[in-house]
Design an enzyme around this catalytic site. Structure first.
Site, PDB file in Angstrom:
ATOM      1  N   GLU A  58      -4.992  -8.186  -2.897  1.00  0.00           N
ATOM      2  CA  GLU A  58      -5.205  -7.090  -1.734  1.00  0.00           C
ATOM      3  C   GLU A  58      -3.638  -6.837  -1.506  1.00  0.00           C
ATOM      4  OE1 GLU A  58      -8.293  -6.303   0.874  1.00  0.00           O
ATOM      5  OE2 GLU A  58      -9.301  -8.499   0.302  1.00  0.00           O
ATOM      6  N   GLU A  79      -7.599 -16.259   7.829  1.00  0.00           N
ATOM      7  CA  GLU A  79      -8.753 -15.087   7.980  1.00  0.00           C
ATOM      8  C   GLU A  79     -10.217 -15.275   8.606  1.00  0.00           C
ATOM      9  OE1 GLU A  79      -9.573 -14.027   3.807  1.00  0.00           O
ATOM     10  OE2 GLU A  79     -10.391 -11.726   4.489  1.00  0.00           O
TER      11      GLU A  79
HETATM   12  C1  BGC Z   1      -9.587  -7.466   4.206  1.00  0.00           C
HETATM   13  C2  BGC Z   1      -9.486  -7.504   5.645  1.00  0.00           C
HETATM   14  C3  BGC Z   1     -10.037  -5.937   5.863  1.00  0.00           C
HETATM   15  C4  BGC Z   1     -11.600  -6.083   5.550  1.00  0.00           C
HETATM   16  C5  BGC Z   1     -12.397  -4.995   5.927  1.00  0.00           C
HETATM   17  C6  BGC Z   1     -10.771  -7.667   3.566  1.00  0.00           C
HETATM   18  O1  BGC Z   1     -10.515  -7.633   2.243  1.00  0.00           O
HETATM   19  O2  BGC Z   1      -8.718  -8.674   3.726  1.00  0.00           O
HETATM   20  O3  BGC Z   1      -8.819  -8.199   6.499  1.00  0.00           O
HETATM   21  O4  BGC Z   1      -9.993  -5.693   7.494  1.00  0.00           O
HETATM   22  O5  BGC Z   1     -11.465  -6.482   4.016  1.00  0.00           O
HETATM   23  O6  BGC Z   1     -13.735  -5.019   4.928  1.00  0.00           O
END
Ligand code: BGC
Length: 926
Positions: free
Chosen positions: A506, A781
């Site tokens: 990501e 996270e």
């Molecule tokens: C990200 C997040 C993001 C979220 C929203 C994730 O894959 O890592 O931090 O805000 O998706 O769905």
């Protein structure tokens, strides 16, 4: 001497008033002159209409500014007597930051000189400041005569991860002759891809992954370098390494987005003024030559780099190299629809070196090194190898229980580097066109006869080149670890754009994550320009959507044509936060229309003020009712979140309109906010202030209370329900990304400070200290991304470096240490610490636009001591907790003598205020 405390919370207004002297005296000159969002004497500057800021020196006779004068000239010699570009004349104003340039129009390449002086509170004039300067970059596409230049690497691209096509990195060079000695030279350069440029064998800069990441279909940033000292009369050579980066590489879930897998290209224009007065320009064009047979074989942001030393080309960046086997490049003209614009924030650099390394294990020619901190950047490797062998360099954020690598959370990101040795002996290698998120490095394939040594690996920490801005520390070890984790979470996720995470496939500019962290980020780092640059990318991306939609991520490589409440609101909330922290109105002006359009998006999807749009809602709330992926959105309903943010953004836009003097719109958006709030209350709350749903959540109350969406009597009732919810959770957090940053503010406003401390100091799941107890060195996270008992969270979305939950950092600065901005940009400062028995001391400092401000307290022998620093040209309120007038001594005098203090500026560090408050008793509630 000091009497019993009377449960009073005193407020001292510190006015920096001066003594009235009659004789006019010349006072010290202003210092630390800055341009726009904090640039010092920049070259290649992006803005022909900059703003000017300066600081007043700390001195006995300087309390505040009563007037200023800025002068601007096209030559140093014209200052101060004949400024030909602008003379602001003496302006009566206390404003010493963000003064708009209002002089003659400035042009690309123009070098401009400026000076400022000010008058103090007595009308005494300062000397003129030092002369500062700035030089504009190439502001218009028409300034460019160069062509996009490079090899067509698409035709022989290689299949990588998930069959994704990868371009071979390329090497480009151009030799040229100069006819005389050099007076000055500027290199203007950028790329579609990422580049590193050399001139006559020297690396031009230590910038990394330039030009950085913007929505390349709208704007590509350009860099300017002063290369005067690097050129020679006669033969010269420009040499560029070029790789895919974010432009032409695998980013997001696997599509190449820009221009349909276009080959990376450079654009460069070297402009030289010779001593004989003539000018010479070297452009990127069809006269360049290139090869893909260089040592960097592959490079990708997610997947790592492969370097084959057998293909090194000694001296290829110098004139002694023969490029006869290289092939001619291809070129394309620059188009008018992609804007070329000077980079408007700092480039990425190597910021720190971690060299306190531990060897974890050595097995079968594989050694694992621990850099002792989850970090982002690249390793610096120095290791013995045998000719022809391949060194494999793997990364991991944490180890599994058997000391092997935990990499499932990288998902498809290979995050592996390879080095192929060309000879026996010690090799040195630092990957160039990738970055990794890691704490552990595994090397395999080194010389089997060698014993792994700690010196083989160092960690180079990379992020955008902003300076540290603030400090927070306390008497509590875990609270300090939390501050450190927040700080690292920031360092690790501010690499040219604000990213959600730095390690998996990501690393994207998720707007919701950025929205919640930006105030904390600005406490810790000087990143005004970082955010305003990203907001420009946001505006450009929004322009693709006629309905005002702000995509989930900026730059929008997901291209889902969808928006989420709490995420898209970054368009309004971040400008508002920047304004309050810096005092810079430009950010409101620049982003006002974007904010209005975003509200328009909500309106277009709303029925009776309830917008029916997508929402990630209270993302990653603990203990969700639903399990698996769908549970990620938590239990606070989407429509409630939508309506709450719709109202909040409308409310902020109304305030912004007011500041910008748009009276009619201020009213219109305020009315809208009130109507939405009414609909919110009617739909989601009953008369008893209870959230109308079987599944109660902390966040539904937090949003309703914090965004002021309930009638006062309902709000009081809702507050009680919130407390019940927290009690049910045994004083644990029940919040995700949206609720967590709001929780401290709401409890604080309710006077529930002890409760907030209880939650903050909880050791068990879910809590901030829980992850610290599990070994976290960054923010995670999830509250339970890992636990000693259960191991790693089985969900694939499990980053160990995600800053969102670090948003509590703002409250730590503002309330635990007690330092906040009361009027935009700290023009007025609030010193209001809220001590708690869990601590005996806390302090914070911030480099404001006026100078350093700080608040530092400790409790010793039942006495509360507070030391505050208030910079010149600001005022402050100091709230002394649990104090009464009789027992407070301020700067050596009993407070009861006066509650309005005249503080004389003192010492090097600004005006000091020392408070001593006796018989301090924690039982006295504020
Ligand atoms: C990200 C997040 C993001 C979220 C929203 C994730 O894959 O890592 O931090 O805000 O998706 O769905």
């Amino acid at each position: 001497m000091i009497h019993k405390s009377l449960f009073l919370n005193l407020c001292i207004v510190v006015l920096l008033l001066g003594s009235t002297s009659c004789a006019q005296e010349i006072i010290e000159k202003p210092k630390e002159l800055l341009l726009s969002e904090g640039f010092k004497n920049p070259i290649g500057f992006y803005n022909a209409k900059p703003t000017f800021s300066w600081k007043l020196p700390v001195s006995e006779n300087i309390k505040s500014q009563s007037a200023f004068q800025v002068i601007v000239a096209s030559s140093r010699d014209l200052l101060p007597n004949t400024p030909d570009l602008w003379d602001s004349k003496k302006q009566k104003s206390t404003q010493s930051t963000f003064i708009n340039y209002q002089g003659k129009e400035l042009q690309s390449r123009q070098k401009v000189f400026w000076q400022v002086r000010f008058w103090n509170q007595n009308g005494d004039s300062s000397e003129w400041s030092e002369i500062n300067s700035f030089e504009l970059g190439l502001l218009n596409n028409s300034d460019w005569n160069a062509k996009w230049t490079g090899l067509d690497t698409a035709k022989d691209s290689i299949r990588g991860v998930r069959k994704f096509l990868m371009h071979r990195p390329q090497y480009l060079r151009k030799e040229f002759q100069l006819s005389s000695d050099i007076k000055s030279a500027r290199l203007y350069i950028t790329s579609k891809g990422v580049f590193d440029v050399h001139l006559n064998g020297e690396n031009i800069s230590d910038d990394i992954l330039t030009p950085g990441w913007t929505p390349y279909n709208h704007r590509i940033e350009t860099l300017t370098y002063d290369v005067t000292g690097m050129l020679k009369a006669k033969e010269n050579v420009l040499a560029v390494e070029l790789a895919s980066g974010w432009h032409s590489g695998r980013i997001s879930r696997g599509k190449a987005l820009y221009e349909n897998f276009v080959s990376p290209k450079i654009l460069c224009q070297l402009e030289i003024t010779l001593k004989d007065g003539s000018k010479q320009v070297v452009l990127s064009d069809e006269t360049w030559k290139g090869t893909t047979n260089g040592p960097i074989r592959l490079a990708g942001i997610y997947d790592g780099e492969t370097y084959d030393a057998n293909l090194e080309m000694p001296n290829w960046t110098t004139t002694v190299f023969d490029d006869k086997n290289w092939i001619p490049v291809e070129t394309t003209s620059i188009s008018t629809d992609v804007k070329l614009a000077p980079k408007r924030h700092q480039t990425v650099k190597n910021k720190l070196v971690l060299d306190d390394i531990e060897i974890v294990s050595v097995k079968n020619n594989a050694a694992i090194f621990n850099v002792k901190q989850n970090m982002v950047g690249v390793p610096k490797i120095k290791v013995p190898m045998k000719k022809g062998d391949t060194l494999k360099i793997r990364f991991s954020e944490m180890l599994l229980s058997d000391e092997t690598f935990y990499t499932t959370n990288y998902r498809s990101a290979k995050s592996t580097d390879y080095y192929i040795a060309a000879k026996n002996g010690v090799i040195e290698y630092t990957p160039k066109f990738t970055f990794h998120g890691f704490q552990f490095v595994e090397l395999s394939g080194y010389d089997r006869n060698a014993t792994p040594d700690k010196t083989w690996v160092k960690g180079l920490v990379q992020h955008s080149n902003f300076e540290e801005n603030g400090t927070f520390t306390s008497s509590h070890k875990k609270l300090n670890q939390l501050q450190s984790n927040i700080n690292w979470g920031l360092r690790d996720n501010l690499l040219d754009v604000p990213t959600d995470c730095p390690q998996r496939d990501e690393r994207l500019g998720w707007t919701g994550d950025a929205q919640v962290i930006s105030p904390t980020a600005m406490f810790n780092f000087k990143m005004h320009s970082f955010w305003t640059a990203w907001l420009q990318s946001m505006r450009e991306t929004q322009s693709e959507h006629s309905n005002g939609l702000i995509p989930f991520i900026i730059p929008d490589v997901l291209q889902r044509n969808n928006a989420s409440s709490g995420w898209g609101d970054a368009a309004v909330i971040i400008p508002w936060d920047i304004y309050n922290i810096t005092g810079d109105k430009t950010v409101l002006e620049e982003n006002y229309e974007m904010g209005k359009k975003w509200i328009g998006y909500y309106q277009s999807k709303a029925e009776e003020f309830i917008p029916n749009i997508h929402s990630f809602a209270d993302w990653l709330q603990p203990y969700p009712t639903k399990t698996g992926k769908i549970g990620n959105r938590g239990d606070t309903p989407r429509l409630l979140v939508n309506t709450a943010y719709f109202a909040h953004s409308a409310h902020l836009i109304s305030k912004i309109a007011g500041i910008l003097g748009k009276v009619e719109e201020e009213k219109r958006y305020k009315d809208l906010y009130k109507e939405i709030a009414l609909a919110f209350e009617n739909n989601f709350f009953d008369k008893n202030g209870k959230f109308k749903s079987k599944k109660q959540t902390q966040t539904s109350y937090l949003l309703a209370i914090h965004f002021n969406l309930l009638k006062p009597e309902t709000k009081i009732k809702a507050q009680k329900h919130l407390l019940e919810e927290i009690k049910k959770a045994d004083n644990h957090l029940g919040t995700g990304f949206l609720g967590t940053p709001i929780l401290p503010k709401v409890l604080d406003d309710m006077g529930e400070i002890d409760l907030m401390y209880k939650i903050l100091f909880k050791e068990t799941y879910p809590s901030w200290f829980y992850s610290i107890n599990q070994g976290a060195t960054t923010m995670w996270e999830r509250w339970n991304s890992f636990s000693k008992e259960d191991g790693f969270n089985p969900q694939s979305m499990n980053s160990l470096n995600h800053y969102a939950y670090g948003a509590v950092g703002q409250w730590m600065y503002e309330r635990i240490a007690g330092l906040s901005s009361l009027e935009p940009g700290y023009k007025k400062i609030r010193i209001a610490p809220i001590p708690n028995e869990r601590l005996t001391a806390a302090s914070a400092s911030v480099k404001t636009s006026f100078g350093e401000a700080s608040s530092s307290w400790k409790i010793e022998n039942n006495t509360f001591y507070l030391e505050a620093t208030i910079p010149p040209n600001t005022t402050a309120e100091i709230h002394i907790p649990n104090a009464s007038a009789e027992n407070v001594v301020v700067n050596g005098k009993f407070l009861k003598d006066t509650r309005t203090l005249k503080i004389l500026s003192s010492g090097e560090r600004g005006t000091k205020v020392l408070v001593e408050s006796g018989n301090y008793n924690f039982q006295n509630k504020l």
